[in-house]
Scaffold this active site. Structure first.
Site, short mmCIF file in Angstrom:
data_model
loop_
_atom_site.label_atom_id
_atom_site.label_comp_id
_atom_site.label_asym_id
_atom_site.label_seq_id
_atom_site.Cartn_x
_atom_site.Cartn_y
_atom_site.Cartn_z
N CYS A 152 0.83 -1.20 0.00
CA CYS A 152 0.00 0.00 0.00
C CYS A 152 0.87 1.26 0.00
O CYS A 152 2.01 1.24 0.44
CB CYS A 152 -0.93 0.11 1.20
SG CYS A 152 -1.85 -1.38 1.57
N ARG A 207 3.15 -0.21 -5.22
CA ARG A 207 3.06 -0.76 -3.88
C ARG A 207 1.73 -1.48 -3.65
O ARG A 207 1.53 -2.12 -2.61
CB ARG A 207 3.18 0.36 -2.85
CG ARG A 207 4.48 1.11 -2.91
CD ARG A 207 4.48 2.23 -1.91
NE ARG A 207 4.54 1.74 -0.56
CZ ARG A 207 5.66 1.57 0.13
NH1 ARG A 207 6.81 1.87 -0.41
NH2 ARG A 207 5.63 1.11 1.36
N TRP A 232 -3.13 -2.64 -1.33
CA TRP A 232 -2.92 -4.05 -1.68
C TRP A 232 -3.49 -4.82 -0.50
O TRP A 232 -2.94 -4.76 0.61
CB TRP A 232 -1.44 -4.33 -1.86
CG TRP A 232 -1.12 -5.69 -2.37
CD1 TRP A 232 -1.07 -6.09 -3.67
CD2 TRP A 232 -0.76 -6.84 -1.60
NE1 TRP A 232 -0.71 -7.42 -3.75
CE2 TRP A 232 -0.52 -7.90 -2.50
CE3 TRP A 232 -0.63 -7.08 -0.23
CZ2 TRP A 232 -0.15 -9.18 -2.08
CZ3 TRP A 232 -0.27 -8.36 0.19
CH2 TRP A 232 -0.03 -9.39 -0.73
N ASN A 283 -0.84 1.99 6.26
CA ASN A 283 -0.08 0.86 5.70
C ASN A 283 0.36 0.00 6.86
O ASN A 283 0.73 0.54 7.90
CB ASN A 283 1.20 1.34 5.01
CG ASN A 283 0.92 2.09 3.73
OD1 ASN A 283 -0.20 2.11 3.26
ND2 ASN A 283 1.95 2.69 3.19
N GLY A 284 0.43 -1.30 6.66
CA GLY A 284 0.89 -2.18 7.75
C GLY A 284 -0.26 -3.03 8.25
O GLY A 284 -1.29 -3.17 7.57
N GLU A 331 16.34 -17.84 -10.69
CA GLU A 331 15.83 -16.48 -10.89
C GLU A 331 15.14 -16.35 -12.25
O GLU A 331 14.08 -15.72 -12.37
CB GLU A 331 16.98 -15.47 -10.76
CG GLU A 331 16.68 -14.06 -11.21
CD GLU A 331 15.59 -13.35 -10.41
OE1 GLU A 331 15.15 -13.90 -9.40
OE2 GLU A 331 15.17 -12.26 -10.84
N LYS A 388 11.29 -15.21 -12.82
CA LYS A 388 10.92 -14.05 -13.64
C LYS A 388 9.84 -14.45 -14.64
O LYS A 388 8.88 -13.73 -14.86
CB LYS A 388 12.17 -13.52 -14.35
CG LYS A 388 12.22 -12.09 -14.63
CD LYS A 388 12.61 -11.20 -13.46
CE LYS A 388 12.22 -11.65 -12.10
NZ LYS A 388 12.70 -10.97 -10.96
N GLU A 408 6.47 -14.94 -12.97
CA GLU A 408 5.86 -13.68 -12.52
C GLU A 408 5.18 -12.91 -13.65
O GLU A 408 4.09 -12.39 -13.46
CB GLU A 408 6.94 -12.77 -11.92
CG GLU A 408 7.42 -13.21 -10.57
CD GLU A 408 8.48 -12.25 -10.04
OE1 GLU A 408 9.58 -12.20 -10.61
OE2 GLU A 408 8.21 -11.54 -9.07
N HIS A 425 17.60 -36.61 -11.64
CA HIS A 425 17.05 -37.19 -10.41
C HIS A 425 15.56 -36.92 -10.30
O HIS A 425 14.99 -37.03 -9.22
CB HIS A 425 17.80 -36.65 -9.19
CG HIS A 425 19.25 -37.00 -9.19
ND1 HIS A 425 19.71 -38.27 -8.90
CD2 HIS A 425 20.34 -36.28 -9.52
CE1 HIS A 425 21.02 -38.30 -9.02
NE2 HIS A 425 21.44 -37.11 -9.41
N LYS A 449 4.97 -4.65 -5.00
CA LYS A 449 6.40 -4.39 -5.05
C LYS A 449 7.09 -4.63 -3.72
O LYS A 449 8.15 -5.23 -3.66
CB LYS A 449 6.64 -2.96 -5.53
CG LYS A 449 8.11 -2.61 -5.73
CD LYS A 449 8.70 -3.35 -6.91
CE LYS A 449 10.15 -3.09 -7.13
NZ LYS A 449 10.77 -4.14 -7.95
C1 F6R Z 1 10.84 -11.05 -7.87
C2 F6R Z 1 10.70 -10.08 -6.81
C3 F6R Z 1 10.54 -10.57 -5.43
C4 F6R Z 1 11.44 -9.76 -4.49
C5 F6R Z 1 11.15 -10.14 -3.04
C6 F6R Z 1 12.06 -9.41 -2.08
O1 F6R Z 1 10.92 -10.43 -9.10
O2 F6R Z 1 10.72 -8.90 -7.05
O3 F6R Z 1 10.78 -11.93 -5.33
O4 F6R Z 1 12.77 -10.02 -4.83
O5 F6R Z 1 9.82 -9.86 -2.74
O6 F6R Z 1 11.87 -8.04 -2.16
P1 F6R Z 1 12.94 -7.05 -1.59
O7 F6R Z 1 14.18 -7.19 -2.40
O8 F6R Z 1 12.31 -5.69 -1.74
O9 F6R Z 1 13.17 -7.43 -0.16
#
Ligand code: F6R
Length: 606
Positions: free
Chosen positions: A2, A27, A70, A96-97, A479, A483, A486, A502, A601
């Site tokens: 948020c 956010r 969010w 927020n929180g 990773e 990606k 996502e 395996h 985010k």
């Molecule tokens: C993947 C992604 C998430 C963040 C994770 C940690 O693309 O963005 O997996 O890497 O939520 O977020 P931070 O780095 O902000 O702690």
């Protein structure tokens, strides 16, 4: 999760708030709302554009608060969108929180006759503030006394119809930044919402409150003790938070890779001696160098960066290192003691699980270090020392440039320690030369964008993908798969190439493509055999290999290339290819790659 914006000044607040919310939509974007002093509270489901469409014409008030949500407690709906108001409609709150004790508080208030209009935890804050005022508190007292009652985390902004020219904000675990302009003040969850209007900011700390009026700002503790805090100048500019001509933030941020790698290393390498200079670690350098154990914590992509960090720390710094998923680490028995260094990796610096690991490590007396992108964020402030990424604001929800810079910064830290131990000056110089060549090499990698797009389109219909890699390439395989999941919603699995036989090889057939990371490194032949095993089962292979590798072209269906480099630099080069591949598949399948469904985010809930 948020985002909060508040404005008080001489201009119409609505425009300031809407623009601020747009910058904060990363956010959270399932609902939004605003309250303009003396006018009305408008809330809507969906993104900020929906809210804007719903606003009546002619709102001219010059003070207000706004929120983009969010959902955590209560589904995304108009009733659950912020601002929340008190029963008489005199108090408006954006939050927020999470209020952890909201059920008890709500039950108690309901017993006294309060009627709640939302399913959120946040609404109790508005009710409690109004109750305190009725009991004789001033506005300021009512806010701090309420904050003493609630448990959990918050960043809040509050308005009171009885004092229309005042906003009170407070922070505990969810960031609030105060922006100071000319005869105007701003409150926001982060500077991207206000940087267009002012670069003079003050980062509110946990346990602090701030009051803004059109002509003043005051900062004080939750016990109403006045504080004298210095302002800071933000270096981000407005251009950095726009798309810069690209169709998506994700593409813009991938294409920024050369600049990002330059910025993350700028002023940090000393070519003549092969040393690394990291001002943020100077004070703890001795302790860090002599530690017997490092534990890296992070979530998602940050965790995968940590997996590579472990290899760097063990090989270059010679320190036994473990890497842990923060949400797991915090809940199990952990054997950390004063000698342990706990290093958190976090782009946002707000990830609740990672922050909690750091708080726990601080309590146990460990030395804590942060590799954080957002300056002044909660993790950056909680650690003993740290290194900022300097990757600039990352707006695309799926991490790209921040992940890349995390890899580079971890390599720099490893070399920083290694040079104080057993890495010679000439060994240091070799690594530094390669770090300095990275921007130019990554530009060559990015030049394959069109080819990547073609290959991505060819495979975009696939329902599954396997990503394989060994040694330094293993975390990047994980990773790469993340990606793709996502931004394309395609099922993808990352695997150590040697582990494939395996289990996962059972899935392989002609409709199940594999992305194989096979740079020319010490495990090349091993990975090559794994690719042959896949091809023998009719599996299609897209290989990421080193330029000039003729052997791989003969066996793989498609090949993307990285320039020659040191083995430990390969993962940085291969990363951007996988980011572009995921980007193009996501776009081709018609998804909003900047804001994938169900994601936000910064994950400030556990
Ligand atoms: C993947 C992604 C998430 C963040 C994770 C940690 O693309 O963005 O997996 O890497 O939520 O977020 P931070 O780095 O902000 O702690």
């Amino acid at each position: 999760m948020c985002g909060i914006v508040g404005y008080i000044g001489k201009k119409p607040a609505v425009e300031m708030l809407i623009n601020g919310l747009k910058a904060l939509e990363y956010r959270g974007y399932d609902s939004a709302g605003l309250y303009i002093s003396g006018e009305q509270c408008v809330r809507s489901i969906g993104g900020v554009d929906n809210l804007y469409k719903k606003l009546p014409k002619g709102i001219s008030g010059t003070a207000g608060i706004a929120h983009t949500r969010w959902a955590t407690h209560g589904k995304p709906s108009e009733e659950n969108a912020h601002p929340h108001s008190s029963p008489s409609g005199s108090i408006f709150v954006v939050h927020n929180g999470i209020v952890e004790n909201y059920i008890d508080l709500k039950n108690a208030l309901e017993e006294q006759g309060s009627v709640f209009s939302s399913k959120t935890d946040s609404e109790v804050i508005a009710h409690l503030i109004e109750k305190q005022i009725k009991d004789g508190d001033t506005f300021e007292e009512s806010v701090v006394n309420t904050l003493k009652i609630i448990k959990g985390s918050y960043g809040i902004a509050v308005m009171n119809t009885q004092e229309p020219e005042k906003i009170i904000a407070a922070q505990n675990g969810s960031p609030i930044v105060l922006g100071i302009g000319n005869d105007e003040y701003f409150i926001a969850s982060d500077v991207s919402a206000i940087v267009k209007h002012t670069k003079t900011v003050l980062y509110v700390k946990d346990g602090e409150c701030v009051v803004i009026t059109p002509t003043s700002h005051n900062i004080f503790t939750i016990n109403l003790k006045p504080l004298n805090r210095k302002t800071e100048e933000v270096v981000w500019n407005t251009e950095q938070v726009k798309k810069g001509g690209y169709k998506h933030f994700m593409l813009k941020e991938i294409m920024e890779a050369p600049e990002v790698l330059k910025n993350s290393a700028r002023g940090r390498t000393l070519r003549e001696t092969g040393d690394v200079k990291l001002g943020g670690l100077e004070e703890i350098a001795d302790k860090l160098t002599h530690t017997k154990r490092i534990v890296i914590v992070g979530c998602g992509s940050a965790y995968y960066a940590g997996m590579l960090g472990k290899q760097y720390f063990e090989e270059i710094a010679g320190i036994p290192t473990e890497v842990e998923i923060a949400s797991e680490y915090r809940y199990r028995t952990i054997l950390q003691n004063k000698g342990t260094v706990v290093l958190a990796i976090s782009q946002s610096g707000e990830t609740a699980d990672t922050l909690s690991c750091i708080n726990e490590a601080n309590n146990k007396g460990c030395l804590t270090i942060g590799v954080v992108n957002v300056v002044g964020s909660s993790i950056a402030r909680a650690v003993d020392a740290g290194v900022y990424n300097h990757a600039g604001p990352e707006i695309g929800v799926a991490s790209t440039k921040a992940f890349l810079s995390q890899l580079e910064v971890l390599l720099l830290i490893a070399l920083y320690i290694g040079r104080k131990k057993n890495i010679s000056s000439s060994e240091g110089k070799i690594i530094i030369d390669e770090i300095n060549k990275l921007p130019q090499k990554i530009t060559r990698v990015l030049a394959q964008n069109k080819k990547i797009e073609r290959i991505a389109k060819k495979y975009a219909h696939s329902k599954n993908f396997l990503y394989i890699g060994r040694k330094y390439s293993y975390p990047i395989a994980l990773e790469g798969a993340l990606k793709l999941k996502e931004v394309s919603y395609i099922h993808a699995e990352g695997y150590g190439a040697g582990e494939m036989k395996h289990g996962p090889i059972a899935m392989i057939d002609e409709s199940f493509p594999t992305i194989a990371l096979i740079p020319s490194d010490s495990v090349y032949e091993k990975t090559f055999s794994n690719i042959e095993e896949i091809r023998a089962r009719d599996g299609k292979v897209i290989a990421i290999a080193t330029q000039g590798d003729k052997k791989i072209s003969a066996i793989a269906n498609d090949v993307l290339e990285i320039p020659q480099s040191l083995e430990l630099i390969h993962p940085i080069l291969t990363t951007v290819l996988l980011q572009l591949f995921a980007y193009h598949i996501g776009v081709h399948r018609g998804h909003n790659v900047d804001r994938p469904r169900n994601l936000a985010k910064s994950v400030t809930v556990e």
